[in-house]
Design a protein around this motif. Structure first.
Motif, PDB file in Angstrom:
ATOM      1  N   THR A   6       0.827  -1.204   0.000  1.00 15.77           N
ATOM      2  CA  THR A   6       0.000   0.000   0.000  1.00 15.77           C
ATOM      3  C   THR A   6       0.865   1.260   0.000  1.00 15.77           C
ATOM      4  O   THR A   6       2.057   1.206   0.353  1.00 15.77           O
ATOM      5  N   PRO A   7       0.282   2.403  -0.367  1.00 16.50           N
ATOM      6  CA  PRO A   7       1.039   3.654  -0.320  1.00 16.50           C
ATOM      7  C   PRO A   7       1.617   3.947   1.073  1.00 16.50           C
ATOM      8  O   PRO A   7       2.728   4.472   1.180  1.00 16.50           O
ATOM      9  N   SER A   8       0.905   3.594   2.136  1.00 13.88           N
ATOM     10  CA  SER A   8       1.444   3.854   3.475  1.00 13.88           C
ATOM     11  C   SER A   8       2.645   2.957   3.768  1.00 13.88           C
ATOM     12  O   SER A   8       3.605   3.405   4.405  1.00 13.88           O
ATOM     13  N   ILE A   9       2.612   1.720   3.304  1.00 14.21           N
ATOM     14  CA  ILE A   9       3.785   0.837   3.470  1.00 14.21           C
ATOM     15  C   ILE A   9       4.948   1.363   2.635  1.00 14.21           C
ATOM     16  O   ILE A   9       6.090   1.398   3.103  1.00 14.21           O
ATOM     17  N   GLN A  10       4.658   1.802   1.407  1.00 13.27           N
ATOM     18  CA  GLN A  10       5.713   2.363   0.557  1.00 13.27           C
ATOM     19  C   GLN A  10       6.362   3.578   1.228  1.00 13.27           C
ATOM     20  O   GLN A  10       7.574   3.736   1.191  1.00 13.27           O
ATOM     21  N   LYS A  11       5.527   4.410   1.852  1.00 18.59           N
ATOM     22  CA  LYS A  11       6.055   5.574   2.557  1.00 18.59           C
ATOM     23  C   LYS A  11       6.932   5.137   3.727  1.00 18.59           C
ATOM     24  O   LYS A  11       8.017   5.699   3.942  1.00 18.59           O
ATOM     25  N   ASP A  12       6.497   4.124   4.473  1.00 21.02           N
ATOM     26  CA  ASP A  12       7.298   3.620   5.584  1.00 21.02           C
ATOM     27  C   ASP A  12       8.644   3.077   5.099  1.00 21.02           C
ATOM     28  O   ASP A  12       9.667   3.252   5.758  1.00 21.02           O
ATOM     29  N   ILE A  13       8.647   2.420   3.950  1.00 18.62           N
ATOM     30  CA  ILE A  13       9.892   1.893   3.375  1.00 18.62           C
ATOM     31  C   ILE A  13      10.837   3.036   3.031  1.00 18.62           C
ATOM     32  O   ILE A  13      12.013   3.020   3.400  1.00 18.62           O
ATOM     33  N   VAL A  14      10.318   4.034   2.338  1.00 16.36           N
ATOM     34  CA  VAL A  14      11.147   5.186   1.952  1.00 16.36           C
ATOM     35  C   VAL A  14      11.665   5.903   3.200  1.00 16.36           C
ATOM     36  O   VAL A  14      12.853   6.247   3.274  1.00 16.36           O
ATOM     37  N   ASP A  15      10.804   6.087   4.189  1.00 15.62           N
ATOM     38  CA  ASP A  15      11.222   6.753   5.427  1.00 15.62           C
ATOM     39  C   ASP A  15      12.323   5.963   6.135  1.00 15.62           C
ATOM     40  O   ASP A  15      13.313   6.542   6.589  1.00 15.62           O
ATOM     41  N   TYR A  16      12.145   4.657   6.234  1.00  4.70           N
ATOM     42  CA  TYR A  16      13.136   3.808   6.900  1.00  4.70           C
ATOM     43  C   TYR A  16      14.479   3.879   6.172  1.00  4.70           C
ATOM     44  O   TYR A  16      15.525   4.073   6.801  1.00  4.70           O
ATOM     45  N   LEU A  17      14.456   3.718   4.854  1.00  5.24           N
ATOM     46  CA  LEU A  17      15.708   3.739   4.081  1.00  5.24           C
ATOM     47  C   LEU A  17      16.376   5.110   4.150  1.00  5.24           C
ATOM     48  O   LEU A  17      17.604   5.197   4.206  1.00  5.24           O
ATOM     49  N   THR A  18      15.595   6.167   4.173  1.00  2.52           N
ATOM     50  CA  THR A  18      16.154   7.521   4.280  1.00  2.52           C
ATOM     51  C   THR A  18      16.781   7.735   5.652  1.00  2.52           C
ATOM     52  O   THR A  18      17.907   8.230   5.754  1.00  2.52           O
ATOM     53  N   ARG A  19      16.064   7.331   6.697  1.00  3.95           N
ATOM     54  CA  ARG A  19      16.546   7.514   8.072  1.00  3.95           C
ATOM     55  C   ARG A  19      17.813   6.707   8.346  1.00  3.95           C
ATOM     56  O   ARG A  19      18.680   7.144   9.081  1.00  3.95           O
ATOM     57  N   HIS A  20      17.905   5.523   7.762  1.00  2.00           N
ATOM     58  CA  HIS A  20      19.005   4.617   8.078  1.00  2.00           C
ATOM     59  C   HIS A  20      20.044   4.495   6.951  1.00  2.00           C
ATOM     60  O   HIS A  20      20.909   3.621   7.010  1.00  2.00           O
ATOM     61  N   LYS A  21      19.961   5.375   5.971  1.00  2.78           N
ATOM     62  CA  LYS A  21      20.822   5.270   4.790  1.00  2.78           C
ATOM     63  C   LYS A  21      22.304   5.199   5.140  1.00  2.78           C
ATOM     64  O   LYS A  21      23.031   4.322   4.660  1.00  2.78           O
ATOM     65  N   LEU A  22      22.786   6.098   5.973  1.00  4.51           N
ATOM     66  CA  LEU A  22      24.210   6.129   6.311  1.00  4.51           C
ATOM     67  C   LEU A  22      24.630   4.892   7.099  1.00  4.51           C
ATOM     68  O   LEU A  22      25.678   4.307   6.840  1.00  4.51           O
ATOM     69  N   ALA A  23      23.808   4.483   8.042  1.00  3.69           N
ATOM     70  CA  ALA A  23      24.134   3.294   8.837  1.00  3.69           C
ATOM     71  C   ALA A  23      24.139   2.040   7.967  1.00  3.69           C
ATOM     72  O   ALA A  23      25.010   1.180   8.118  1.00  3.69           O
ATOM     73  N   ILE A  24      23.192   1.943   7.051  1.00  2.77           N
ATOM     74  CA  ILE A  24      23.131   0.787   6.149  1.00  2.77           C
ATOM     75  C   ILE A  24      24.367   0.752   5.261  1.00  2.77           C
ATOM     76  O   ILE A  24      24.997  -0.288   5.101  1.00  2.77           O
ATOM     77  N   LYS A  25      24.720   1.905   4.698  1.00  5.03           N
ATOM     78  CA  LYS A  25      25.911   1.959   3.843  1.00  5.03           C
ATOM     79  C   LYS A  25      27.164   1.569   4.610  1.00  5.03           C
ATOM     80  O   LYS A  25      27.989   0.802   4.126  1.00  5.03           O
ATOM     81  N   ALA A  26      27.314   2.115   5.807  1.00  2.00           N
ATOM     82  CA  ALA A  26      28.504   1.814   6.610  1.00  2.00           C
ATOM     83  C   ALA A  26      28.561   0.332   6.955  1.00  2.00           C
ATOM     84  O   ALA A  26      29.606  -0.304   6.809  1.00  2.00           O
ATOM     85  N   GLU A  27      27.447  -0.225   7.380  1.00  2.00           N
ATOM     86  CA  GLU A  27      27.431  -1.638   7.771  1.00  2.00           C
ATOM     87  C   GLU A  27      27.677  -2.559   6.585  1.00  2.00           C
ATOM     88  O   GLU A  27      28.371  -3.563   6.705  1.00  2.00           O
ATOM     89  N   ASN A  28      27.137  -2.205   5.435  1.00  2.00           N
ATOM     90  CA  ASN A  28      27.231  -3.093   4.282  1.00  2.00           C
ATOM     91  C   ASN A  28      28.457  -2.846   3.417  1.00  2.00           C
ATOM     92  O   ASN A  28      28.715  -3.599   2.486  1.00  2.00           O
ATOM     93  N   SER A  29      29.232  -1.823   3.723  1.00  2.00           N
ATOM     94  CA  SER A  29      30.421  -1.547   2.916  1.00  2.00           C
ATOM     95  C   SER A  29      31.606  -2.415   3.323  1.00  2.00           C
ATOM     96  O   SER A  29      32.590  -2.499   2.612  1.00  2.00           O
ATOM     97  N   LEU A  30      31.488  -3.055   4.471  1.00  2.00           N
ATOM     98  CA  LEU A  30      32.563  -3.910   4.978  1.00  2.00           C
ATOM     99  C   LEU A  30      32.168  -5.372   4.878  1.00  2.00           C
ATOM    100  O   LEU A  30      31.041  -5.734   5.192  1.00  2.00           O
TER     101      LEU A  30
END
Length: 171
Positions: free
Chosen positions: A85-109
């Protein structure tokens, strides 16, 4: 209304498709827990079902698995995208935006080890940035304990190790 398990599966596929790279089991599970969609055990079951169905694939990397969506997963998501649903899509975008730097740092190693022919272990350490390989190092060690220490310490001290290596090689 679609059954919750199907919605959760499509949500994971959408999460992986929208991410800039692979996501760990922990990162996927945190999404479900932060949004209060479902709990830990259901999230694990959904990830396992998607992997069994070959809609996602996981790559082991020292005490964690990184998941990506497969082409079959993309096709399935295209067919059933209305379940997200659009609300789930929004939650996905919000989560990825909020955690973008942490995800990149964790997954770069990455730090993994395998048995070496003739004895000992080969520890494979990598550092990536923006999908570009910065450092790729294989080291032979004599014991599993050393291999595990290398993997752990790489994740904790990679910046220091990389910096010291550059300093030594540039002199």
């Amino acid at each position: 209304m679609a059954e919750p398990a199907l919605i959760y599966k499509m949500t994971v596929l959408s999460l992986l498709e929208r991410s800039d790279g692979p996501l760990s089991n922990t990162q996927i599970t945190e999404f479900f827990q932060e949004t209060n969609y479902t709990g830990f055990f259901t999230a694990q079951e959904i990830i396992h079902d998607l992997e069994d169905a070959k809609l996602i694939t996981g790559e082991e990397s020292h005490n964690r698995t990184l998941y990506v969506i497969t082409s079959e997963g993309k096709n399935t998501l295209d067919l059933l995208s209305d379940r997200v649903t659009p609300s789930i899509q929004k939650d996905i975008v919000d989560y990825l935006t909020r955690h973008k730097l942490a995800i990149k740092a964790e997954n770069s190693l990455k730090a993994v080890y395998d048995r070496a022919e003739g004895g000992g272990f080969i520890v494979h350490l990598t550092l990536e940035a923006d999908r570009h390989m910065i450092m790729d190092l294989n080291v032979h060690v004599t014991s599993r304990e050393q291999a595990e220490a290398f993997c752990y310490n790489w994740k904790v001290h990679y910046e220091d190790v990389y910096g010291a290596l550059l300093d030594q090689l540039v002199q």
